[in-house]
Scaffold this motif. Structure first.
Motif, PDB file in Angstrom:
ATOM      1  N   GLU A  34       0.872  -1.172   0.000  1.00  0.00           N
ATOM      2  CA  GLU A  34       0.000   0.000   0.000  1.00  0.00           C
ATOM      3  C   GLU A  34       0.911   1.224   0.000  1.00  0.00           C
ATOM      4  O   GLU A  34       1.935   1.230   0.682  1.00  0.00           O
ATOM      5  CB  GLU A  34      -0.896  -0.017   1.242  1.00  0.00           C
ATOM      6  CG  GLU A  34      -1.973   1.038   1.232  1.00  0.00           C
ATOM      7  CD  GLU A  34      -2.917   0.920   2.417  1.00  0.00           C
ATOM      8  OE1 GLU A  34      -4.024   0.405   2.227  1.00  0.00           O
ATOM      9  OE2 GLU A  34      -2.520   1.336   3.521  1.00  0.00           O
ATOM     10  N   ALA A  35       0.564   2.240  -0.797  1.00  0.00           N
ATOM     11  CA  ALA A  35       1.414   3.426  -0.869  1.00  0.00           C
ATOM     12  C   ALA A  35       0.615   4.619  -1.377  1.00  0.00           C
ATOM     13  O   ALA A  35      -0.439   4.466  -2.001  1.00  0.00           O
ATOM     14  CB  ALA A  35       2.611   3.173  -1.785  1.00  0.00           C
ATOM     15  N   HIS A  54      -2.037   8.073 -13.765  1.00  0.00           N
ATOM     16  CA  HIS A  54      -1.852   6.647 -14.034  1.00  0.00           C
ATOM     17  C   HIS A  54      -2.641   5.800 -13.034  1.00  0.00           C
ATOM     18  O   HIS A  54      -3.234   4.780 -13.402  1.00  0.00           O
ATOM     19  CB  HIS A  54      -0.373   6.263 -13.994  1.00  0.00           C
ATOM     20  CG  HIS A  54       0.397   6.699 -15.206  1.00  0.00           C
ATOM     21  ND1 HIS A  54       0.110   6.264 -16.477  1.00  0.00           N
ATOM     22  CD2 HIS A  54       1.460   7.533 -15.326  1.00  0.00           C
ATOM     23  CE1 HIS A  54       0.957   6.799 -17.337  1.00  0.00           C
ATOM     24  NE2 HIS A  54       1.784   7.578 -16.662  1.00  0.00           N
ATOM     25  N   LEU A  55      -2.646   6.212 -11.777  1.00  0.00           N
ATOM     26  CA  LEU A  55      -3.424   5.492 -10.766  1.00  0.00           C
ATOM     27  C   LEU A  55      -4.918   5.532 -11.091  1.00  0.00           C
ATOM     28  O   LEU A  55      -5.633   4.560 -10.854  1.00  0.00           O
ATOM     29  CB  LEU A  55      -3.164   6.063  -9.368  1.00  0.00           C
ATOM     30  CG  LEU A  55      -1.818   5.689  -8.748  1.00  0.00           C
ATOM     31  CD1 LEU A  55      -1.541   6.536  -7.511  1.00  0.00           C
ATOM     32  CD2 LEU A  55      -1.753   4.206  -8.412  1.00  0.00           C
ATOM     33  N   ALA A  56      -5.382   6.638 -11.649  1.00  0.00           N
ATOM     34  CA  ALA A  56      -6.794   6.738 -12.041  1.00  0.00           C
ATOM     35  C   ALA A  56      -7.124   5.724 -13.130  1.00  0.00           C
ATOM     36  O   ALA A  56      -8.184   5.086 -13.093  1.00  0.00           O
ATOM     37  CB  ALA A  56      -7.116   8.164 -12.503  1.00  0.00           C
ATOM     38  N   VAL A  57      -6.225   5.549 -14.093  1.00  0.00           N
ATOM     39  CA  VAL A  57      -6.437   4.557 -15.157  1.00  0.00           C
ATOM     40  C   VAL A  57      -6.457   3.151 -14.559  1.00  0.00           C
ATOM     41  O   VAL A  57      -7.321   2.330 -14.882  1.00  0.00           O
ATOM     42  CB  VAL A  57      -5.355   4.675 -16.255  1.00  0.00           C
ATOM     43  CG1 VAL A  57      -5.456   3.533 -17.255  1.00  0.00           C
ATOM     44  CG2 VAL A  57      -5.455   6.019 -16.966  1.00  0.00           C
ATOM     45  N   TYR A  75      -3.088   3.677  -1.931  1.00  0.00           N
ATOM     46  CA  TYR A  75      -3.512   2.741  -2.979  1.00  0.00           C
ATOM     47  C   TYR A  75      -2.965   1.348  -2.705  1.00  0.00           C
ATOM     48  O   TYR A  75      -1.903   1.188  -2.126  1.00  0.00           O
ATOM     49  CB  TYR A  75      -3.021   3.227  -4.343  1.00  0.00           C
ATOM     50  CG  TYR A  75      -3.684   4.508  -4.775  1.00  0.00           C
ATOM     51  CD1 TYR A  75      -4.852   4.482  -5.515  1.00  0.00           C
ATOM     52  CD2 TYR A  75      -3.156   5.732  -4.410  1.00  0.00           C
ATOM     53  CE1 TYR A  75      -5.479   5.657  -5.900  1.00  0.00           C
ATOM     54  CE2 TYR A  75      -3.767   6.912  -4.786  1.00  0.00           C
ATOM     55  CZ  TYR A  75      -4.936   6.869  -5.521  1.00  0.00           C
ATOM     56  OH  TYR A  75      -5.545   8.034  -5.893  1.00  0.00           O
ATOM     57  N   ARG A  76      -3.722   0.353  -3.162  1.00  0.00           N
ATOM     58  CA  ARG A  76      -3.297  -1.035  -3.057  1.00  0.00           C
ATOM     59  C   ARG A  76      -3.739  -1.770  -4.319  1.00  0.00           C
ATOM     60  O   ARG A  76      -4.667  -1.355  -5.001  1.00  0.00           O
ATOM     61  CB  ARG A  76      -3.859  -1.712  -1.817  1.00  0.00           C
ATOM     62  CG  ARG A  76      -5.366  -1.809  -1.813  1.00  0.00           C
ATOM     63  CD  ARG A  76      -5.893  -2.408  -0.503  1.00  0.00           C
ATOM     64  NE  ARG A  76      -7.327  -2.258  -0.426  1.00  0.00           N
ATOM     65  CZ  ARG A  76      -8.201  -3.084  -0.985  1.00  0.00           C
ATOM     66  NH1 ARG A  76      -7.787  -4.125  -1.660  1.00  0.00           N
ATOM     67  NH2 ARG A  76      -9.492  -2.875  -0.883  1.00  0.00           N
ATOM     68  N   VAL A  77      -3.070  -2.869  -4.618  1.00  0.00           N
ATOM     69  CA  VAL A  77      -3.380  -3.676  -5.791  1.00  0.00           C
ATOM     70  C   VAL A  77      -4.607  -4.540  -5.506  1.00  0.00           C
ATOM     71  O   VAL A  77      -4.760  -5.084  -4.413  1.00  0.00           O
ATOM     72  CB  VAL A  77      -2.179  -4.583  -6.172  1.00  0.00           C
ATOM     73  CG1 VAL A  77      -2.540  -5.543  -7.296  1.00  0.00           C
ATOM     74  CG2 VAL A  77      -0.983  -3.735  -6.551  1.00  0.00           C
ATOM     75  N   LEU A  78      -5.482  -4.646  -6.494  1.00  0.00           N
ATOM     76  CA  LEU A  78      -6.628  -5.559  -6.446  1.00  0.00           C
ATOM     77  C   LEU A  78      -6.346  -6.696  -7.437  1.00  0.00           C
ATOM     78  O   LEU A  78      -6.350  -6.480  -8.643  1.00  0.00           O
ATOM     79  CB  LEU A  78      -7.921  -4.835  -6.848  1.00  0.00           C
ATOM     80  CG  LEU A  78      -8.360  -3.675  -5.965  1.00  0.00           C
ATOM     81  CD1 LEU A  78      -9.588  -2.997  -6.561  1.00  0.00           C
ATOM     82  CD2 LEU A  78      -8.647  -4.155  -4.552  1.00  0.00           C
ATOM     83  N   PRO A  79      -6.104  -7.902  -6.967  1.00  0.00           N
ATOM     84  CA  PRO A  79      -5.669  -8.972  -7.861  1.00  0.00           C
ATOM     85  C   PRO A  79      -6.773  -9.646  -8.687  1.00  0.00           C
ATOM     86  O   PRO A  79      -6.464 -10.358  -9.638  1.00  0.00           O
ATOM     87  CB  PRO A  79      -5.033  -9.984  -6.900  1.00  0.00           C
ATOM     88  CG  PRO A  79      -5.706  -9.743  -5.598  1.00  0.00           C
ATOM     89  CD  PRO A  79      -6.029  -8.277  -5.565  1.00  0.00           C
ATOM     90  N   ALA A  80      -8.035  -9.429  -8.374  1.00  0.00           N
ATOM     91  CA  ALA A  80      -9.118 -10.173  -9.043  1.00  0.00           C
ATOM     92  C   ALA A  80      -9.097 -10.014 -10.559  1.00  0.00           C
ATOM     93  O   ALA A  80      -9.194 -11.001 -11.291  1.00  0.00           O
ATOM     94  CB  ALA A  80     -10.472  -9.755  -8.483  1.00  0.00           C
TER      95      ALA A  80
END
Length: 116
Positions: A34-35, A54-57, A75-80
């Motif tokens: 998370e960052a 870029h984060l918005a995209v 922000y964090r990655v969503l792997p689904a």
């Protein structure tokens, strides 16, 4: 997810990941867990404002999610969606393997000798 929703997800993910900066951004975010955009901007050769765009995209593609913490968004990655895309790629690869095996089988069989 329906088949149409899966196809739309794959299209959005591939479109978002077509940009090398976004791929690097996703890698950096995955490494951090998370960052904030500010932290991510220190690791990439683009401005904080570019990171936010870029984060918005990546968010629209369903690859990351942000949450407010004070004045900043984390922000964090969503792997689904990555999983949906990976399964699609595996299916396509399997279909191509089947096609190539059929071509190889035909090539190895040689010409049909029953016509002589």
């Amino acid at each position: 997810m329906t088949a149409d929703a899966d196809q739309e997800a794959v299209t959005e993910v591939l479109s978002a990941l077509a940009d090398p900066t976004r791929r690097r951004l996703l890698d950096a975010l995955a490494a951090h867990g998370e960052a904030t955009a500010t932290v991510l901007a220190t690791e990439l050769p683009v401005s904080r404002q570019a990171i936010v765009k870029h984060l918005a995209v990546l968010t629209r593609a369903g690859l990351v999610a942000g949450r407010r913490e004070g004045r900043e968004a984390r922000y964090r990655v969503l792997p689904a969606r990555l999983g949906v895309t990976a399964r699609w790629m595996e299916r396509v690869a399997s279909e191509w393997d089947t096609r190539l095996a059929a071509i190889k089988s035909l090539a190895e069989a040689g010409p049909d000798d029953s016509d002589t």
